[in-house]
Design an enzyme around this catalytic site. Sequence first.
Site, PDB file in Angstrom:
ATOM      1  N   ASP A  31      39.904  22.828  67.512  1.00  0.00           N
ATOM      2  CA  ASP A  31      39.823  24.282  67.315  1.00  0.00           C
ATOM      3  C   ASP A  31      39.861  24.996  68.652  1.00  0.00           C
ATOM      4  OD1 ASP A  31      39.572  23.680  64.732  1.00  0.00           O
ATOM      5  OD2 ASP A  31      37.546  24.496  64.460  1.00  0.00           O
ATOM      6  N   LYS A 113      48.571  26.256  36.361  1.00  0.00           N
ATOM      7  CA  LYS A 113      48.714  27.713  36.329  1.00  0.00           C
ATOM      8  C   LYS A 113      47.570  28.308  37.137  1.00  0.00           C
ATOM      9  CE  LYS A 113      49.726  31.482  33.148  1.00  0.00           C
ATOM     10  NZ  LYS A 113      48.830  32.488  33.682  1.00  0.00           N
ATOM     11  N   ASP A 115      45.179  30.958  38.864  1.00  0.00           N
ATOM     12  CA  ASP A 115      44.646  32.217  38.354  1.00  0.00           C
ATOM     13  C   ASP A 115      44.442  33.204  39.500  1.00  0.00           C
ATOM     14  OD1 ASP A 115      43.868  33.972  36.480  1.00  0.00           O
ATOM     15  OD2 ASP A 115      41.884  33.106  36.149  1.00  0.00           O
ATOM     16  N   GLU A 172      51.529  32.311  43.898  1.00  0.00           N
ATOM     17  CA  GLU A 172      50.307  32.983  43.485  1.00  0.00           C
ATOM     18  C   GLU A 172      49.373  33.132  44.683  1.00  0.00           C
ATOM     19  OE1 GLU A 172      50.592  33.634  40.317  1.00  0.00           O
ATOM     20  OE2 GLU A 172      48.606  33.975  39.467  1.00  0.00           O
ATOM     21  N   TYR A 225      58.055  28.779  42.969  1.00  0.00           N
ATOM     22  CA  TYR A 225      59.358  29.162  42.402  1.00  0.00           C
ATOM     23  C   TYR A 225      60.282  29.604  43.535  1.00  0.00           C
ATOM     24  CZ  TYR A 225      62.439  31.354  38.849  1.00  0.00           C
ATOM     25  OH  TYR A 225      63.470  31.695  38.031  1.00  0.00           O
ATOM     26  N   LYS A 287      58.098  23.963  32.896  1.00  0.00           N
ATOM     27  CA  LYS A 287      59.402  24.559  33.196  1.00  0.00           C
ATOM     28  C   LYS A 287      60.490  23.499  33.027  1.00  0.00           C
ATOM     29  CE  LYS A 287      57.203  27.337  36.812  1.00  0.00           C
ATOM     30  NZ  LYS A 287      56.919  27.423  38.260  1.00  0.00           N
ATOM     31  N   CYS A 407      16.944  56.600  28.353  1.00  0.00           N
ATOM     32  CA  CYS A 407      16.490  55.457  29.141  1.00  0.00           C
ATOM     33  C   CYS A 407      15.454  54.657  28.354  1.00  0.00           C
ATOM     34  CB  CYS A 407      15.895  55.940  30.460  1.00  0.00           C
ATOM     35  SG  CYS A 407      15.195  54.585  31.418  1.00  0.00           S
ATOM     36  N   CYS A 425      20.066  55.997  34.435  1.00  0.00           N
ATOM     37  CA  CYS A 425      18.877  56.826  34.295  1.00  0.00           C
ATOM     38  C   CYS A 425      18.732  57.577  35.620  1.00  0.00           C
ATOM     39  CB  CYS A 425      17.628  55.978  34.049  1.00  0.00           C
ATOM     40  SG  CYS A 425      16.129  56.990  34.114  1.00  0.00           S
ATOM     41  N   CYS A 431      10.748  57.041  36.628  1.00  0.00           N
ATOM     42  CA  CYS A 431      11.091  55.910  35.764  1.00  0.00           C
ATOM     43  C   CYS A 431      10.657  54.607  36.435  1.00  0.00           C
ATOM     44  CB  CYS A 431      12.593  55.921  35.500  1.00  0.00           C
ATOM     45  SG  CYS A 431      13.129  54.563  34.449  1.00  0.00           S
TER      46      CYS A 431
HETATM   47  S1  IVH Z   1      56.266  30.595  37.089  1.00  0.00           S
HETATM   48  C1  IVH Z   1      59.694  32.747  35.238  1.00  0.00           C
HETATM   49  N1  IVH Z   1      54.362  28.948  37.821  1.00  0.00           N
HETATM   50  O1  IVH Z   1      51.438  33.126  35.587  1.00  0.00           O
HETATM   51  C2  IVH Z   1      58.523  31.994  35.711  1.00  0.00           C
HETATM   52  N2  IVH Z   1      53.766  31.167  37.197  1.00  0.00           N
HETATM   53  O2  IVH Z   1      52.133  34.357  32.912  1.00  0.00           O
HETATM   54  C3  IVH Z   1      57.584  32.845  36.453  1.00  0.00           C
HETATM   55  N3  IVH Z   1      51.371  31.647  37.427  1.00  0.00           N
HETATM   56  O3  IVH Z   1      53.179  35.994  36.597  1.00  0.00           O
HETATM   57  C4  IVH Z   1      56.289  32.299  36.762  1.00  0.00           C
HETATM   58  N4  IVH Z   1      50.787  29.662  38.164  1.00  0.00           N
HETATM   59  O4  IVH Z   1      51.413  35.023  38.193  1.00  0.00           O
HETATM   60  C5  IVH Z   1      54.672  30.190  37.390  1.00  0.00           C
HETATM   61  N5  IVH Z   1      52.784  27.408  38.524  1.00  0.00           N
HETATM   62  C6  IVH Z   1      53.090  28.630  38.113  1.00  0.00           C
HETATM   63  C7  IVH Z   1      52.113  29.638  37.948  1.00  0.00           C
HETATM   64  C8  IVH Z   1      52.494  30.896  37.478  1.00  0.00           C
HETATM   65  C9  IVH Z   1      50.367  30.887  37.862  1.00  0.00           C
HETATM   66  C10 IVH Z   1      51.226  33.043  36.968  1.00  0.00           C
HETATM   67  C11 IVH Z   1      52.195  34.016  37.579  1.00  0.00           C
HETATM   68  C12 IVH Z   1      52.968  34.619  36.443  1.00  0.00           C
HETATM   69  C13 IVH Z   1      52.057  34.350  35.285  1.00  0.00           C
HETATM   70  C14 IVH Z   1      52.915  34.229  34.035  1.00  0.00           C
END
Ligand code: IVH
Length: 666
Positions: A31, A113, A115, A172, A225, A287, A407, A425, A431
Amino acid sequence: MNDTERIAQLRTILHRLNHEYYVLNAPSVTDREFDEMMHELQQLEQLHPECYDPNSPTQRVGSDLSNDFATVVHKRPMLSLSNTYNRQEVADFYQRVSEGLHGQPFDVCCELKFDGLSISLHYEHRRLVRAVTRGDGEKGDDVTANVRTIRSIPLELPVDTDCPDTFEIRGEVLMPWASFDRLNQQRQEAEEPLFANPRNAASGTLKSKDSRVVAGRGLDAYLYYLLGDELPATGHYQCLLAARQWGFQVSRHIRLAHSLQEIYDYIDYWDQERHHLPIATDGIVLKVNSFAQQRSLGLTAKSPRWAIAYKFQAEQAQTTLRQVVFQVGRTGAVTPVANMDPVLLAGTTVRRATLHNADVLEALQLHVGDQVLVEKGGEIIPKIVGVAQESLDNPDRGLPIHFPAHCPACGHRLVHYEGEAAHYCPNETGCTPLILGRIEHFISRKAMNISSLGPETVDEYYRQGLIRDAADLYQLSGLQLGNDQQRVKKILQSVAESRQVPFERVLFAIGIRFVGEIAAKALARHFGSMEALAAASVDDLLQVGGIGMVIAESVRAYFHDPSNRDFVSRLAAHGLQMQLSEAHRQAQSDRLSGKSVVISGVFARHSRDEYKTLIEQHGGRNVGSISAKTSFVLAGENMGPAKLEKARKLGVPLMSEDEFLALIQG
Ligand code: IVH
């Protein structure tokens, strides 16, 4: 090597080290070595404003330029995914794809996916040029300045990267659990509202107007993507592997599935394993891998036919609702809390769930005795998401539960501020929870630090009629406090000691709405005494660095109220510090008298507001922009190139923060 060459070299090295550290988790230097190189680069860049580059590794700290996000139209719309919730729906998707492809074999890329919120990054000639939020899918906000602070996003790819001249990569932006917990901890200490989940926190952060705030919040990003006219492969999965090679953070958990069974296996594995990830995920994305097959399947208006999301079931349990209590907090906010029969949910026994506010409560239409569904989703606190059908069908349901108009503690009519979900309140002096809350705040560590008293003791004294407010603490006598001599002695001693607590903390302790620790400090230093502060007009208050209209009006309103003035004068009579100490006062001088000073850049020792106060305390004037009349620029790290250039042109000297501190200390 001349400076310009050295700057280029350092930037290349630091981009590489950054990738090693934040994406590969495998740093090759210490570092300290990293910091030294960064420091050298910062210094060289300061000497050579003409070399300014928004993608320099030094720019990750953000800047104080306010972000007004420009709207950008997406070249290719950012579609969303249709959701599925069970195996059957996944099988249906698989079947539809198979039919759409007339029985051709196909592979499916399985991904987590994430979040957070989706982002589109544009690269030209290996450099990040633009980052745009999803927005409505057609157009989003240009958040490039903020995204530059996310360490795992490459600002520049190495020269030998085999990537197209221009491409887009989407992914994301998210807040890892560790950053999220730290942020909420800080917000709790500062009594700011907490973020409900990492997604809200990430989205609130990415849309911040100040990129320095973003830089400090520990955001991260996963890319999933790749788009462009010339891609490195004919399949999605292979493109992601290439993007990883180029330096992007691509999840290690992407897999190619060759059958429906392999998709199920992936889902089953992550349904459990996701709980061990350092980030929040809410499902799986599937996908179709081949781009040719994706094209032949096509899109619907909202989502592609070649991909779906499978959402994890939030863990749910059913139990009986016993009652809803309405808690009145220290600020007066009334929160409905459900008491339920204990039930096991995601490894813990749950008895209570917050219902947040009146809107949430009314939407659920609860009745006493209902069978309710409790969920633990991305949120940490369990919540009631609905009423079980058996209760809805029950003709003998209990009484309906409504949010009160008054209240529950004192009966005062509740108020509702425009744009806020909470009901309050307003009865600050009458209170009980508000009064107890004010006393608890008064004795808290960062305020008067009367550590021998805790909430229970305060409660007890209040109920025994020994205290009505914090000022009464100073007239407690040993006789009233019971038989435990040791304890009584300790309490009396720490109350007595608090008389020495400096004025700025007394000011924080009295609990003027919106006056936190930092504002209290600024006000104390500016006005010097409670008396001067109480006499200040809104305009006077607005002169203080860091004080805006909301605080100024709140201070005015506080001192306008006779009961507050009475409280403060009783504290004064008990000998609390009502003005800055001699030491503080001596810290002031006229060393900067007649000087006008511009503050620019990021500082290590004090905040900008503190520097503003220091300039004022020493007789100087802080001005916003550089002119021929400016005496000097107090220059921190990463001062903007335009300001540097102007200072140079007008011959205005720069002073570092160390030089400045030495100057005012004589
Ligand atoms: S692909 C056309 N891959 O989920 C495909 N989306 O409900 C476009 N998301 O708006 C999205 N992880 O914010 C893709 N591994 C992932 C993802 C992902 C999270 C989110 C993304 C998208 C939403 C779709």
